[in-house]
Design a protein around this motif. Sequence first.
Motif, PDB file in Angstrom:
ATOM      1  N   ALA A 181       0.952  -1.244   0.036  1.00  0.00           N
ATOM      2  CA  ALA A 181       0.078   0.027   0.067  1.00  0.00           C
ATOM      3  C   ALA A 181       0.925   1.023  -0.070  1.00  0.00           C
ATOM      4  CB  ALA A 181      -0.899   0.069   1.025  1.00  0.00           C
ATOM      5  N   MET A 182       1.224   1.737  -1.084  1.00  0.00           N
ATOM      6  CA  MET A 182       2.228   2.567  -1.260  1.00  0.00           C
ATOM      7  C   MET A 182       1.756   3.992  -1.745  1.00  0.00           C
ATOM      8  SD  MET A 182       4.596   0.818  -4.047  1.00  0.00           S
ATOM      9  CE  MET A 182       5.093  -0.504  -3.293  1.00  0.00           C
ATOM     10  N   ASP A 183       2.517   4.979  -1.531  1.00  0.00           N
ATOM     11  CA  ASP A 183       2.152   6.389  -2.081  1.00  0.00           C
ATOM     12  C   ASP A 183       3.072   6.854  -2.990  1.00  0.00           C
ATOM     13  OD1 ASP A 183       1.590   8.837  -2.221  1.00  0.00           O
ATOM     14  OD2 ASP A 183       1.658   9.498  -0.380  1.00  0.00           O
ATOM     15  N   THR A 184       3.001   7.013  -3.835  1.00  0.00           N
ATOM     16  CA  THR A 184       3.709   7.466  -5.326  1.00  0.00           C
ATOM     17  C   THR A 184       4.209   8.892  -5.110  1.00  0.00           C
ATOM     18  OG1 THR A 184       2.273   7.217  -6.725  1.00  0.00           O
ATOM     19  CG2 THR A 184       3.572   5.305  -6.731  1.00  0.00           C
ATOM     20  N   LYS A 185       3.275   9.347  -4.319  1.00  0.00           N
ATOM     21  CA  LYS A 185       3.740  11.029  -4.582  1.00  0.00           C
ATOM     22  C   LYS A 185       5.135  11.299  -4.258  1.00  0.00           C
ATOM     23  CE  LYS A 185      -0.842  12.581  -3.248  1.00  0.00           C
ATOM     24  NZ  LYS A 185      -1.326  11.108  -2.701  1.00  0.00           N
ATOM     25  N   GLY A 186       5.735  12.105  -4.875  1.00  0.00           N
ATOM     26  CA  GLY A 186       7.215  12.634  -4.739  1.00  0.00           C
ATOM     27  C   GLY A 186       8.021  11.630  -5.120  1.00  0.00           C
ATOM     28  N   TRP A 187       7.758  10.492  -5.604  1.00  0.00           N
ATOM     29  CA  TRP A 187       8.759   9.454  -5.938  1.00  0.00           C
ATOM     30  C   TRP A 187       9.236   9.596  -7.259  1.00  0.00           C
ATOM     31  CZ3 TRP A 187       7.423   3.499  -5.083  1.00  0.00           C
ATOM     32  CH2 TRP A 187       7.067   3.317  -3.481  1.00  0.00           C
ATOM     33  N   ASP A 188      10.406   9.023  -7.403  1.00  0.00           N
ATOM     34  CA  ASP A 188      11.091   9.103  -8.395  1.00  0.00           C
ATOM     35  C   ASP A 188      11.503   7.621  -8.969  1.00  0.00           C
ATOM     36  OD1 ASP A 188      12.842  10.971 -10.546  1.00  0.00           O
ATOM     37  OD2 ASP A 188      14.009   9.396 -10.077  1.00  0.00           O
ATOM     38  N   GLU A 189      11.677   7.206 -10.411  1.00  0.00           N
ATOM     39  CA  GLU A 189      12.043   5.891 -10.679  1.00  0.00           C
ATOM     40  C   GLU A 189      13.025   5.331 -10.023  1.00  0.00           C
ATOM     41  OE1 GLU A 189      12.492   2.605 -13.661  1.00  0.00           O
ATOM     42  OE2 GLU A 189      10.939   4.036 -13.381  1.00  0.00           O
ATOM     43  N   LYS A 190      13.787   6.199  -9.602  1.00  0.00           N
ATOM     44  CA  LYS A 190      15.433   5.573  -9.112  1.00  0.00           C
ATOM     45  C   LYS A 190      14.717   5.121  -7.662  1.00  0.00           C
ATOM     46  CE  LYS A 190      17.688   9.982  -7.974  1.00  0.00           C
ATOM     47  NZ  LYS A 190      16.631  10.264  -7.056  1.00  0.00           N
ATOM     48  N   ASP A 249       5.410   1.070 -13.800  1.00  0.00           N
ATOM     49  CA  ASP A 249       5.717   0.300 -14.872  1.00  0.00           C
ATOM     50  C   ASP A 249       4.545   0.946 -16.061  1.00  0.00           C
ATOM     51  OD1 ASP A 249       7.846  -1.564 -14.855  1.00  0.00           O
ATOM     52  OD2 ASP A 249       6.421  -2.478 -13.193  1.00  0.00           O
ATOM     53  N   THR A 250       4.993   0.660 -17.095  1.00  0.00           N
ATOM     54  CA  THR A 250       4.109   1.528 -18.253  1.00  0.00           C
ATOM     55  C   THR A 250       2.756   0.543 -18.349  1.00  0.00           C
ATOM     56  OG1 THR A 250       5.211   0.023 -20.103  1.00  0.00           O
ATOM     57  CG2 THR A 250       6.169   2.297 -19.612  1.00  0.00           C
ATOM     58  N   ARG A 251       1.855   1.183 -18.899  1.00  0.00           N
ATOM     59  CA  ARG A 251       0.493   0.372 -19.044  1.00  0.00           C
ATOM     60  C   ARG A 251       0.816  -0.928 -20.090  1.00  0.00           C
ATOM     61  NH1 ARG A 251      -5.359  -0.228 -18.560  1.00  0.00           N
ATOM     62  NH2 ARG A 251      -5.559  -1.630 -20.554  1.00  0.00           N
ATOM     63  N   ALA A 252       1.653  -0.531 -21.088  1.00  0.00           N
ATOM     64  CA  ALA A 252       1.957  -1.522 -21.972  1.00  0.00           C
ATOM     65  C   ALA A 252       2.480  -2.861 -21.341  1.00  0.00           C
ATOM     66  CB  ALA A 252       2.940  -1.244 -23.030  1.00  0.00           C
ATOM     67  N   TYR A 253       3.565  -2.522 -20.301  1.00  0.00           N
ATOM     68  CA  TYR A 253       4.122  -3.532 -19.627  1.00  0.00           C
ATOM     69  C   TYR A 253       3.111  -4.329 -18.629  1.00  0.00           C
ATOM     70  CZ  TYR A 253       7.804  -6.113 -17.135  1.00  0.00           C
ATOM     71  OH  TYR A 253       8.367  -7.370 -16.524  1.00  0.00           O
ATOM     72  N   GLN A 254       2.396  -3.585 -18.046  1.00  0.00           N
ATOM     73  CA  GLN A 254       1.470  -4.020 -16.969  1.00  0.00           C
ATOM     74  C   GLN A 254       0.390  -5.387 -18.000  1.00  0.00           C
ATOM     75  OE1 GLN A 254       1.529  -3.558 -14.064  1.00  0.00           O
ATOM     76  NE2 GLN A 254       2.144  -1.541 -13.598  1.00  0.00           N
ATOM     77  N   GLU A 255       0.003  -4.659 -19.231  1.00  0.00           N
ATOM     78  CA  GLU A 255      -0.548  -5.754 -19.862  1.00  0.00           C
ATOM     79  C   GLU A 255       0.057  -6.831 -19.991  1.00  0.00           C
ATOM     80  OE1 GLU A 255      -2.034  -3.664 -23.229  1.00  0.00           O
ATOM     81  OE2 GLU A 255      -2.923  -2.110 -22.188  1.00  0.00           O
ATOM     82  N   SER A 256       1.343  -6.692 -20.670  1.00  0.00           N
ATOM     83  CA  SER A 256       2.108  -8.153 -21.063  1.00  0.00           C
ATOM     84  C   SER A 256       2.100  -8.668 -19.756  1.00  0.00           C
ATOM     85  CB  SER A 256       3.284  -7.613 -21.732  1.00  0.00           C
ATOM     86  OG  SER A 256       4.131  -6.956 -20.794  1.00  0.00           O
ATOM     87  N   SER A 257       2.310  -8.034 -18.579  1.00  0.00           N
ATOM     88  CA  SER A 257       2.718  -8.869 -17.342  1.00  0.00           C
ATOM     89  C   SER A 257       1.625  -9.512 -16.971  1.00  0.00           C
ATOM     90  CB  SER A 257       3.114  -7.655 -16.246  1.00  0.00           C
ATOM     91  OG  SER A 257       3.357  -8.574 -15.081  1.00  0.00           O
ATOM     92  N   VAL A 258       0.390  -8.846 -17.063  1.00  0.00           N
ATOM     93  CA  VAL A 258      -0.913  -9.642 -16.615  1.00  0.00           C
ATOM     94  C   VAL A 258      -0.997 -10.915 -17.361  1.00  0.00           C
ATOM     95  CG1 VAL A 258      -3.459  -9.387 -16.392  1.00  0.00           C
ATOM     96  CG2 VAL A 258      -1.884  -7.826 -15.357  1.00  0.00           C
ATOM     97  N   ALA A 259      -0.803 -10.788 -18.583  1.00  0.00           N
ATOM     98  CA  ALA A 259      -1.056 -11.961 -19.502  1.00  0.00           C
ATOM     99  C   ALA A 259       0.076 -12.974 -19.138  1.00  0.00           C
ATOM    100  CB  ALA A 259      -0.877 -11.508 -20.925  1.00  0.00           C
ATOM    101  N   ARG A 260       1.328 -12.772 -18.875  1.00  0.00           N
ATOM    102  CA  ARG A 260       2.259 -13.683 -18.386  1.00  0.00           C
ATOM    103  C   ARG A 260       1.782 -14.232 -16.968  1.00  0.00           C
ATOM    104  NH1 ARG A 260       6.939 -11.127 -19.870  1.00  0.00           N
ATOM    105  NH2 ARG A 260       6.628  -9.993 -18.388  1.00  0.00           N
ATOM    106  N   THR A 261       1.227 -13.351 -16.183  1.00  0.00           N
ATOM    107  CA  THR A 261       0.847 -13.938 -14.941  1.00  0.00           C
ATOM    108  C   THR A 261      -0.152 -15.098 -15.001  1.00  0.00           C
ATOM    109  OG1 THR A 261       1.759 -12.131 -13.520  1.00  0.00           O
ATOM    110  CG2 THR A 261      -0.057 -13.568 -12.544  1.00  0.00           C
ATOM    111  N   VAL A 291      -4.438 -12.162  -8.233  1.00  0.00           N
ATOM    112  CA  VAL A 291      -4.877 -11.261  -9.180  1.00  0.00           C
ATOM    113  C   VAL A 291      -3.920 -10.031  -9.315  1.00  0.00           C
ATOM    114  CG1 VAL A 291      -6.744  -9.598  -9.908  1.00  0.00           C
ATOM    115  CG2 VAL A 291      -7.268 -11.897  -8.778  1.00  0.00           C
ATOM    116  N   GLN A 292      -3.095  -9.633 -10.400  1.00  0.00           N
ATOM    117  CA  GLN A 292      -2.453  -8.614 -10.428  1.00  0.00           C
ATOM    118  C   GLN A 292      -3.269  -7.348 -11.375  1.00  0.00           C
ATOM    119  OE1 GLN A 292       0.307  -7.507  -9.249  1.00  0.00           O
ATOM    120  NE2 GLN A 292       1.007  -9.840  -8.143  1.00  0.00           N
ATOM    121  N   GLY A 293      -2.521  -6.549 -11.981  1.00  0.00           N
ATOM    122  CA  GLY A 293      -3.072  -5.732 -12.931  1.00  0.00           C
ATOM    123  C   GLY A 293      -3.115  -3.999 -12.278  1.00  0.00           C
ATOM    124  N   ALA A 294      -2.345  -4.032 -11.478  1.00  0.00           N
ATOM    125  CA  ALA A 294      -1.938  -2.554 -10.704  1.00  0.00           C
ATOM    126  C   ALA A 294      -3.135  -1.703 -10.456  1.00  0.00           C
ATOM    127  CB  ALA A 294      -1.054  -1.855 -11.824  1.00  0.00           C
TER     128      ALA A 294
END
Lengths: 479, 479
Positions: A181-190, A249-261, A291-294
């Motif tokens: 349960a994380m808050d992404t405000k102020g987060w950076d990719e790194k 992660d990008t939407r495209a990556y989420q899609e491919s990841s859900v399919a892989r899961t 169930v994944q799917g961000a």
Amino acid sequence: MGKRSGWGEWCCFPCQLMASGGGQRQIVMGKCSRRGSRRGSGRGGAKVAGMENRQVGQSPALDQDLSFDLRTELPEAQAEQPGKHGRTGVIHTPHGDIQTPAFIPVATKATVKTLTPEQIRQTGAQAILSNAYHLYLQPGQDVVDEAGGVAKFENWHGPTYTDSGGFQVMSLGVGFKKVLAMDTKGWDEKDIRARHKDRYAHVDEDGVDFRSVIDGSRHRFTPEVSMQIQHGLGADIMFAFDELTTLVDTRAYQESSVARTHRWARRCLIEHDRLTRERSHRPRQSLWGVVQGAQYEDLRRQATRGLLDLHQEALDEGRRGFGGFGVGGALEKENLGTIVGWVCDELPREMPRHLLGISEPDDLFTAIEAGADTFDCVAPTRLARRGGVYTLDGRLNLKNARFKRDFSGVDEEFGGYVSENYSRAYLHHLLKAKEFLAGTLCTMHNVEFMVRLVDNIRASIDNGTYAEFKAEFLGRYYT
Amino acid sequence: MGKRSGWGEWCCFPCQLMASGGGQRQIVMGKCSRRGSRRGSGRGGAKVAGMENRQVGQSPALDQDLSFDLRTELPEAQAEQPGKHGRTGVIHTPHGDIQTPAFIPVATKATVKTLTPEQIRQTGAQAILSNAYHLYLQPGQDVVDEAGGVAKFENWHGPTYTDSGGFQVMSLGVGFKKVLAMDTKGWDEKDIRARHKDRYAHVDEDGVDFRSVIDGSRHRFTPEVSMQIQHGLGADIMFAFDELTTLVDTRAYQESSVARTHRWARRCLIEHDRLTRERSHRPRQSLWGVVQGAQYEDLRRQATRGLLDLHQEALDEGRRGFGGFGVGGALEKENLGTIVGWVCDELPREMPRHLLGISEPDDLFTAIEAGADTFDCVAPTRLARRGGVYTLDGRLNLKNARFKRDFSGVDEEFGGYVSENYSRAYLHHLLKAKEFLAGTLCTMHNVEFMVRLVDNIRASIDNGTYAEFKAEFLGRYYT
């Protein structure tokens, strides 16, 4: 200190009802007119594995499957209103029943840190959850298997869960923050993803290569490996091996990841079925889909329906289906209820749902309302070892100097073993002196607090006083 | 594992007798024809403080003094044979009885490291010993006093001891090795005593200046300060403030030190008497004199007689005398029995004796034969946290790789909570994973081992099978 009155006298609504014959001991059946019907995705015909040969209300034998009895649904539960699916029930496992909703303490390495099994039991906990990743690395699932499974190994006489290792492989590998349960405000990719050269986990279609957090050695998990590990560990409830993505992660990556899961989940079901036949001498284990799917509603719903299709496919082919479902992935606290609600909206009412990781008392209410039956959380134990304790009036840190001469219990109104027997001053002393016992006592208190909070929520749902209990608890805890 | 038979079935001699009606539950009175007479220094007329108004066999009330009932003496006990004074009895304290001989676990900072009071009780321990030095520095005896004394503070419902702080002031200050039963072979002065500039303790006639091990702050202990601290801590049994010398101090220094410890003991008695009157609302505490004198027979005997003189002087002046005696100082293992024997040879039979610090199972036999009634020792707890455990066949280190797949209990013949519920493989895993619970479980096992060993020694003395029990235990443990 020494006061015998516990929280029972405080939470007047559900407990007065409990005292007058209602509550968690008496099963209030049939409160919801929708009971027995199937809601959500329209897969009303889906059979629930292992339900057929079991008498309602009895624990299955060691060679029988897990099952779930729904008891009460929140009156306001409506299919049209995602996020309002709260209910009570009982999960019957070969090692005992779990009254739901239930808080499941985490026993990462086959120990709820600092507690003996008797102390865990004393907190009221009904089941505990260990991590396949950690136990695979040390001592190895073969050792646990030889010991007779994780429950026997750790001397826990009750139901057990193991997670699939997917979360740890990714989170410990990639190195991002380990809370769900994380808050992404102020987060950076790194902040989330380490540089490529530091990545310890690499995902391909077949599985994940990763390095051990213990010694950096190379390992590979596939869905089949995860099933083999979890069968070696032998918990009553285990989870399909999934890929955990991050919120960035990008939407495209989420899609491919859900399919892989999804594809991995099928392989898990097949391997689980094979292992169950091969290991027919062992107590029956229940595999739950994850169930994944961000944060995407369509992906979450699609993933859930996909798992239900796999479940049906398995049953149609004479294999074992899922015994329940887990909701995984990175969830922002503010979206927790919404996301769990989407998933539970798709799931059959007759099957239990586990939320993998929450953090705070208010999350419990959100998760339960959204339809989760069980949830694990490292917060109460991790916090405790640093001196953080829950009280009805909010969180305290007992290391604070103001507790040096505070001879009251941690929370005398809440009561419980720790508050009735030790002063804040004593716990403060133990914490300052870095004594082991500080961790033990604070852990016992926090786990008991969370367990009893969920017990009270359960009673309030059964007694129709949920809204009052929630308002009273949260109004006091967060002011 | 799971085997219910404990050690009782193993140690055939005393336990068969116990089963047939003898043993520790049945008080075998008057076995020794010398019972009731006074032996040793000829001070047959010395009254024992607080004995007058007490009914034999009853625990004193909170406002009554500690007392001691002698039960059985080893048949071979002869006044002419120093080192053969072994006996059984009961120390009656305001917080309960202690069947002697008894092993007293150390609770340095008001906690037997890693154990809850219930777990301590489960080991069979009857009393615990805390350190005035540590509790003075943190949290402060005023905090403990305000909590109602050390027993209430730590939630221990039984007798308590505190040491005077003298040992820690010197040992932690000067920095020499902290074990008492020490071997000086191959030692050099610099191994024992740090360079002057590093000394944290300076002794003068009035007391000791020292620096805190926590923060280096300056403090001063005098006999009066030690009494004030120990009255604040409120243990049933406390010790006079003494100077601890090392085995490499000169004979001249030992002489002057023993003389100073004698003068300090008088000041302790006077201050103890004053504080007892001043704090008449508190449970009665018993002050025990401490015999120093290093490895010199004449100094040890002289010190003992000196303390008895002080005791008599106090009674004659209407003050409180000593309730018992402690044997302190650096003792080489090979001289342990001889030195304790000299002291016990001088002491009245009607008074209890505590040996301050021993280390190994064989020391228990030596100390008991020499006449010690109680003894404290950090070895079982310290060893346990590193994975060292006692078994009937000697010591094991459970960190050793050979225990990875050893699914037997720590010592199934010995039995007890830990051996009956956990495998060596599980403890090995916890130790390798650096889990807190490893310390807890190994500590419980070791303390139970030592406590039960002394329980068996006590039963064997009462039943006249001491020699057989000793031969059987030591023959097996040390081969």
